[in-house]
Design a protein around this motif. Structure first.
Motif, PDB file in Angstrom:
ATOM      1  N   ILE A  24       0.853  -1.202   0.000  1.00 19.00           N
ATOM      2  CA  ILE A  24       0.000   0.000   0.000  1.00 19.00           C
ATOM      3  C   ILE A  24       0.882   1.242   0.000  1.00 19.00           C
ATOM      4  O   ILE A  24       0.638   2.183  -0.763  1.00 19.00           O
ATOM      5  N   SER A  25       1.919   1.246   0.805  1.00 10.69           N
ATOM      6  CA  SER A  25       2.831   2.389   0.861  1.00 10.69           C
ATOM      7  C   SER A  25       3.515   2.608  -0.485  1.00 10.69           C
ATOM      8  O   SER A  25       3.686   3.755  -0.927  1.00 10.69           O
ATOM      9  N   ARG A  26       3.902   1.520  -1.146  1.00 15.27           N
ATOM     10  CA  ARG A  26       4.538   1.642  -2.459  1.00 15.27           C
ATOM     11  C   ARG A  26       3.562   2.221  -3.481  1.00 15.27           C
ATOM     12  O   ARG A  26       3.931   3.069  -4.291  1.00 15.27           O
ATOM     13  N   LEU A  27       2.306   1.776  -3.440  1.00 12.64           N
ATOM     14  CA  LEU A  27       1.289   2.311  -4.345  1.00 12.64           C
ATOM     15  C   LEU A  27       1.112   3.809  -4.120  1.00 12.64           C
ATOM     16  O   LEU A  27       1.103   4.601  -5.067  1.00 12.64           O
ATOM     17  N   GLU A  28       0.996   4.202  -2.871  1.00 14.88           N
ATOM     18  CA  GLU A  28       0.781   5.603  -2.540  1.00 14.88           C
ATOM     19  C   GLU A  28       1.992   6.469  -2.866  1.00 14.88           C
ATOM     20  O   GLU A  28       1.848   7.669  -3.083  1.00 14.88           O
ATOM     21  N   ALA A  29       3.168   5.862  -2.929  1.00 17.11           N
ATOM     22  CA  ALA A  29       4.384   6.596  -3.294  1.00 17.11           C
ATOM     23  C   ALA A  29       4.551   6.687  -4.811  1.00 17.11           C
ATOM     24  O   ALA A  29       5.488   7.301  -5.298  1.00 17.11           O
ATOM     25  N   GLY A  30       3.629   6.041  -5.542  1.00 16.36           N
ATOM     26  CA  GLY A  30       3.672   6.116  -6.991  1.00 16.36           C
ATOM     27  C   GLY A  30       4.537   5.057  -7.656  1.00 16.36           C
ATOM     28  O   GLY A  30       4.805   5.140  -8.854  1.00 16.36           O
ATOM     29  N   LEU A  33       3.303  -1.319  -9.553  1.00 11.72           N
ATOM     30  CA  LEU A  33       2.920  -2.598  -8.964  1.00 11.72           C
ATOM     31  C   LEU A  33       2.364  -3.489 -10.059  1.00 11.72           C
ATOM     32  O   LEU A  33       1.955  -3.012 -11.121  1.00 11.72           O
ATOM     33  N   LYS A  34       2.299  -4.776  -9.772  1.00  7.76           N
ATOM     34  CA  LYS A  34       1.689  -5.710 -10.718  1.00  7.76           C
ATOM     35  C   LYS A  34       0.218  -5.359 -10.892  1.00  7.76           C
ATOM     36  O   LYS A  34      -0.460  -4.927  -9.946  1.00  7.76           O
ATOM     37  N   GLU A  35      -0.279  -5.572 -12.104  1.00  9.21           N
ATOM     38  CA  GLU A  35      -1.669  -5.248 -12.415  1.00  9.21           C
ATOM     39  C   GLU A  35      -2.632  -5.980 -11.484  1.00  9.21           C
ATOM     40  O   GLU A  35      -3.628  -5.422 -11.023  1.00  9.21           O
ATOM     41  N   ARG A  36      -2.350  -7.231 -11.175  1.00  8.82           N
ATOM     42  CA  ARG A  36      -3.222  -8.026 -10.296  1.00  8.82           C
ATOM     43  C   ARG A  36      -3.278  -7.425  -8.884  1.00  8.82           C
ATOM     44  O   ARG A  36      -4.336  -7.392  -8.250  1.00  8.82           O
ATOM     45  N   THR A  37      -2.149  -6.923  -8.413  1.00 12.75           N
ATOM     46  CA  THR A  37      -2.096  -6.310  -7.082  1.00 12.75           C
ATOM     47  C   THR A  37      -2.940  -5.044  -7.048  1.00 12.75           C
ATOM     48  O   THR A  37      -3.698  -4.810  -6.097  1.00 12.75           O
ATOM     49  N   ILE A  38      -2.831  -4.244  -8.086  1.00 13.94           N
ATOM     50  CA  ILE A  38      -3.627  -3.013  -8.167  1.00 13.94           C
ATOM     51  C   ILE A  38      -5.109  -3.360  -8.204  1.00 13.94           C
ATOM     52  O   ILE A  38      -5.926  -2.714  -7.540  1.00 13.94           O
ATOM     53  N   LEU A  39      -5.462  -4.401  -8.943  1.00 19.13           N
ATOM     54  CA  LEU A  39      -6.857  -4.831  -9.010  1.00 19.13           C
ATOM     55  C   LEU A  39      -7.367  -5.292  -7.647  1.00 19.13           C
ATOM     56  O   LEU A  39      -8.488  -4.958  -7.252  1.00 19.13           O
ATOM     57  N   ASP A  40      -6.542  -6.008  -6.898  1.00 22.49           N
ATOM     58  CA  ASP A  40      -6.934  -6.454  -5.555  1.00 22.49           C
ATOM     59  C   ASP A  40      -7.203  -5.256  -4.639  1.00 22.49           C
ATOM     60  O   ASP A  40      -8.180  -5.243  -3.886  1.00 22.49           O
TER      61      ASP A  40
END
Length: 69
Positions: A24-30, A33-40
């Motif tokens: 989550i922290s990595r996503l918020e930092a921009g 991520l793998k497409e499946r992780t973003i979908l989850d």
């Protein structure tokens, strides 16, 4: 923005999405991520009450879904 609108912490969203809090922290930092992780993560936010708004002239966004009485 969606996580904060729901009042969720990083750990709480991670648990809902079944990913590590660091993800989550990595996503918020921009970070990418793998497409499946973003979908989850997106599915977890959707289930929790977030509506994703398609891109318009100002870009994509989110809003809280109306609560049914």
């Amino acid at each position: 923005m969606a996580r904060v609108a729901l009042g969720l912490g990083v750990r709480e969203l991670a648990a809902l999405a079944k990913v590590a809090p660091a993800t989550i922290s990595r996503l918020e930092a921009g970070e990418e991520l793998k497409e499946r992780t973003i979908l989850d993560i997106r599915n977890a936010l959707d289930t929790a009450g977030i509506m994703f708004i398609d891109q318009n002239g100002n870009g994509p966004g989110v809003r809280l879904r109306d609560r049914q009485a």
